[in-house]
Design an enzyme around this catalytic site. Structure first.
Site, short mmCIF file in Angstrom:
data_model
loop_
_atom_site.label_atom_id
_atom_site.label_comp_id
_atom_site.label_asym_id
_atom_site.label_seq_id
_atom_site.Cartn_x
_atom_site.Cartn_y
_atom_site.Cartn_z
N ASP A 11 0.87 -1.17 0.00
CA ASP A 11 0.00 0.00 0.00
C ASP A 11 0.91 1.22 0.00
OD1 ASP A 11 -2.27 -1.56 0.12
OD2 ASP A 11 -2.49 -1.37 2.28
N ASP A 130 -13.35 -4.06 -2.56
CA ASP A 130 -13.29 -3.80 -1.12
C ASP A 130 -14.68 -4.06 -0.56
OD1 ASP A 130 -10.67 -3.04 -1.44
OD2 ASP A 130 -11.11 -0.89 -1.50
#
Length: 255
Positions: A11, A130
């Site tokens: 990330d 997600d």
């Protein structure tokens, strides 16, 4: 049987590798290139890099750190973050990326999936999803890289998984939001629900902590690959240790 893949995930926020819990409270861990080199040497099958703020900030993935990663890698890698057009995707792929992944932009405009598949082929297009359970149903979310802008998309996860597959997505990464960074293991319930409707490769993401978590996600949800971040970033496990454990327990992996 195809080998199961182990995929570290970076990330990236402000050009640096970060890690949070349930997509919140990100801690700066280091440089993109350093982590990319580490996982190449450890024997990772692939690497995924997310520019986690790109979609919320209305821009595409920062190509500077994509180039930084590409210099260190001779394994396939995928980049995600704010890719909203064929032109955006072409620019990222031009930096050496093997695949591109879209999440919020696909929810905003599903036809983007068709356009990318037509331009680059199914094998190049990954859809990130997600998702978390809300009132007994799994739901998809937008802009999860921004605490201020995260919102539910209005789409049920199962219906969205079916749609992206029908539109030609070559692979799906299911990011189980409530497991992210917790170390509680993968969300096997959600992954099994996804597997029931998905025939393209399914990548499990969120919650890995122990070698047993990787064994369970392959044996109990039939995921094709397992993505993990914090457990590798902190050095609690290496990719090699996970692969050795899996091989000893009858899970086919690339050694």
């Amino acid at each position: 049987m195809l080998s199961r893949r182990i995929i570290p995930c970076l990330d990236v926020l402000g050009g640096r590798v970060v890690k949070g819990v349930r997509f919140r409270g990100h801690e700066d861990l280091g440089a993109v290139g350093d982590f990319a080199a580490r996982y190449r040497l450890q024997g990772a099958d692939e690497l995924v890099l997310y520019d986690i703020a790109a979609s919320a900030e209305g821009r595409s993935a920062d190509r500077a750190w994509v180039r930084e990663a590409a210099k260190q890698l001779d394994i396939p890698f995928c980049v995600a973050g704010g890719i909203r057009s064929v032109e955006d995707a072409r620019a990222v792929l031009g930096e050496g990326t093997d695949k591109i992944s879209i999440n919020s932009p696909a929810l905003e405009r599903p036809g983007l999936i068709d356009e990318l598949v037509s331009a680059f082929g199914q094998q190049c297009v990954v859809i990130g999803v997600d998702s978390r359970k809300v009132e007994g149903e799994f739901r998809t979310y937008l802009y999860t890289g921004s605490e201020a802008k995260t919102r539910e998309s209005g789409r049920a996860t199962t219906a969205w998984l079916k749609e992206v597959q029908e539109r030609g997505a070559g692979e799906i990464v299911l990011n189980c939001m409530d497991q992210d960074g917790t170390g509680d293991g993968y969300d096997l319930e959600q992954l099994r629900a996804a597997r029931a409707v998905v025939s393209v490769p399914l990548v499990a993401s969120g919650g890995a902590k122990r070698v047993e978590d990787f064994e369970r996600v392959f044996k109990e949800s039939d995921a094709d690959a397992a993505l993990a971040a914090g457990v590798f970033h902190r050095g609690e496990l290496t990719v090699g240790q996970v692969k050795q454990y899996l091989a000893e327990r009858g899970v086919e992996v690339r050694r």
